[in-house]
Design an enzyme around this catalytic site. Structure first.
Site, mmCIF file in Angstrom:
data_model
loop_
_atom_site.group_PDB
_atom_site.id
_atom_site.type_symbol
_atom_site.label_atom_id
_atom_site.label_comp_id
_atom_site.label_asym_id
_atom_site.label_seq_id
_atom_site.Cartn_x
_atom_site.Cartn_y
_atom_site.Cartn_z
ATOM 1 N N GLY A 137 -2.569 -4.962 -12.635
ATOM 2 C CA GLY A 137 -1.996 -4.351 -11.436
ATOM 3 C C GLY A 137 -0.683 -5.006 -11.079
ATOM 4 N N ARG A 183 3.270 -3.440 -9.102
ATOM 5 C CA ARG A 183 3.592 -3.112 -7.711
ATOM 6 C C ARG A 183 2.946 -4.084 -6.736
ATOM 7 N NH1 ARG A 183 2.432 3.224 -8.494
ATOM 8 N NH2 ARG A 183 0.698 2.235 -9.565
ATOM 9 N N SER A 222 -11.357 -10.282 -1.587
ATOM 10 C CA SER A 222 -10.842 -9.873 -0.279
ATOM 11 C C SER A 222 -11.765 -10.425 0.793
ATOM 12 C CB SER A 222 -10.818 -8.341 -0.184
ATOM 13 O OG SER A 222 -10.659 -7.937 1.162
ATOM 14 N N TYR A 268 -15.402 -0.687 -1.360
ATOM 15 C CA TYR A 268 -14.427 -1.761 -1.573
ATOM 16 C C TYR A 268 -15.070 -3.123 -1.324
ATOM 17 C CZ TYR A 268 -9.867 -4.121 -1.231
ATOM 18 O OH TYR A 268 -8.785 -4.946 -1.408
ATOM 19 N N ALA A 310 -18.235 -3.934 -1.468
ATOM 20 C CA ALA A 310 -19.206 -4.230 -2.530
ATOM 21 C C ALA A 310 -18.485 -4.712 -3.786
ATOM 22 C CB ALA A 310 -20.043 -2.985 -2.842
#
Lengths: 79, 245
Positions: free
Chosen positions: B14, B17, B140, B153, B155
Site C-alpha cells: 500500500g 499513497r 489500528s 475493519y 476485526a
C-alpha cells in the site's frame, strides 16, 4: 564430495551437531535436536544447495538423514 | 574513496499513497531502499516520480496469492538486502453490521488480514535468511477499542495484533522481529472531510487534544523497522495521543 557428505555438511552447519552424529538413521528431532523451525530451515537449505523445490508434503516425510538422501537421489541429484 | 554502505531494502505494501507513501519516504530518510507495492500501477508511477530512485514500484494485490507470489519473485530477484516488511495495505467498507453485506466483510478481511499473511508468508524465507530482520504490521486503535460501523475493519485490525504476536513467537529465535503500530485518529483526507461536530468529538476523547500526523505513524514504523528496536518484538505500539491509555 559425495551427496551424503554434502547433506551432512548442511546439517552440521544448520544444527551445530558433530558430523559423526549425522548417520543415515539419525532423526532430525529426536537424535539431532532440531525444533520445528530448524526442520523448515533445513529444507530451505537443501532447496538452495541442490536447486530444487521440496513441497510441504514431501518435507513432512523427510524425518531422517537417510530419507533426505533417498529423496535427493530419487530426484536425480548428484554432487 | 566512497565507502559503499550495506544495502537494506524494506518492502512496503500500500506504498503508493497516503500513510504508506509517507512510511516509504521516512524509511528512505533512514537509508532504506523501498520496494513499494500497490494495487494501482498509476499511483505507483506517481510515487516513483515523487520519491526518486530509492523507491521501486511493484504492482501487487495483497488479497490475491498469485499476484503476491509474482510480485515477491520480482522483488527478491531485483532487490538486495531485503530485511524489512511493512504490511500497510488496507481498505475500509464501513457499515453498521445490520446493513453490512457479506462482500463488505469479506473484502476487508481479505485485504487487511489475509493480505498481510499472504505477503508475510511469501517473504518469510527471505526474512529468515536475512536474520536481524523485522516485520511491522499496521494495525489500528480500532482493533483495540472498536468503533461503530467498523466491525469488519476492527476485526481485521485486531486480527493483525494476534498475527503479530503469534508470528513474533514463531520466529523470534531466528532474529526476525514482528511488531505492530496502531494509529489513532490521524489527519488524512478521510478525517479532513469529517463534519466539524464529529471532529470535535474525536478531539475531546484524545488526551493530547489533537489528531496525529501521518508522519507520526511513519516515525513509529521507522523505529520498529530498524536496529533501534532490536530487542523489541511482539508489541503493539499505539500512536494515538493517549487515546487507548
Amino acid at each position: 564430495m559425495s551427496l551424503e557428505n554434502r547433506v551432512t555438511e548442511i546439517i552440521v552447519n544448520k544444527l551445530g551437531v558433530k558430523a559423526e552424529e549425522v548417520t543415515p538413521e539419525a532423526h532430525f528431532v529426536t537424535d539431532l535436536g532440531a525444533d520445528s523451525l530448524d526442520q523448515v530451515e533445513l529444507m530451505m537449505d537443501f532447496e538452495d544447495a541442490f536447486d530444487l523445490k521440496i513441497s510441504d508434503e514431501e518435507a513432512s516425510k523427510l524425518q531422517t538423514v537417510g530419507a533426505v538422501i533417498g529423496f535427493l537421489e530419487s530426484k536425480g541429484i548428484s554432487v | 574513496m566512497e565507502v559503499k554502505a550495506e544495502v537494506r531494502t524494506a518492502v512496503v505494501t500500500g506504498a503508493a499513497r497516503g500513510i504508506g507513501m509517507l512510511i516509504s519516504k521516512r524509511l528512505m530518510a533512514d537509508g532504506w531502499r523501498v520496494a513499494g507495492c500497490d494495487i494501482s500501477k498509476e499511483a505507483l508511477e506517481e510515487a516513483v516520480a515523487e520519491l526518486g530512485s530509492g523507491f521501486s514500484g511493484f504492482v501487487m494485490n495483497v488479497a490475491d496469492p498469485e499476484s503476491v507470489a509474482a510480485a515477491v519473485t520480482q522483488i527478491t530477484d531485483s532487490q538486495d538486502g531485503i530485511s524489512c516488511l511493512v504490511n500497510n495495505a488496507g481498505i475500509t467498507r464501513d457499515n453498521l453490521l445490520l446493513r453490512m453485506d457479506q462482500a463488505g466483510w469479506d473484502a476487508v478481511l481479505a485485504v487487511n488480514l489475509t493480505g498481510a499473511m499472504n505477503v508475510t508468508k511469501a517473504l518469510l524465507r527471505t526474512l529468515l535468511r536475512a536474520r536481524n530482520s523485522s516485520i511491522v504490521n499496521i494495525s489500528s486503535v480500532v482493533g483495540i477499542m472498536g468503533a461503530p460501523g467498523q466491525t469488519n475493519y476492527a476485526a481485521s485490525k485486531a486480527g493483525l495484533i494476534g498475527f503479530t504476536k503469534a508470528l513474533g513467537r514463531e520466529v523470534a529465535s531466528r532474529g526476525v522481529r514482528v511488531n505492530a503500530v496502531a494509529p489513532g485518529f490521524i489527519e488524512t483526507e478521510m478525517t479532513a472531510s469529517l463534519p466539524e461536530e464529529v471532529r470535535r468529538n474525536y478531539l475531546s476523547r484524545i488526551p493530547m487534544g489533537a489528531l496525529g500526523l501521518p508522519e507520526d505513524v511513519a516515525d513509529a514504523v521507522a523505529f520498529l523497522a530498524g536496529p533501534s528496536s532490536k530487542y523489541i518484538t511482539g508489541v503493539v505500539l499505539p500512536v494515538d495521543g493517549g487515546l487507548t491509555t
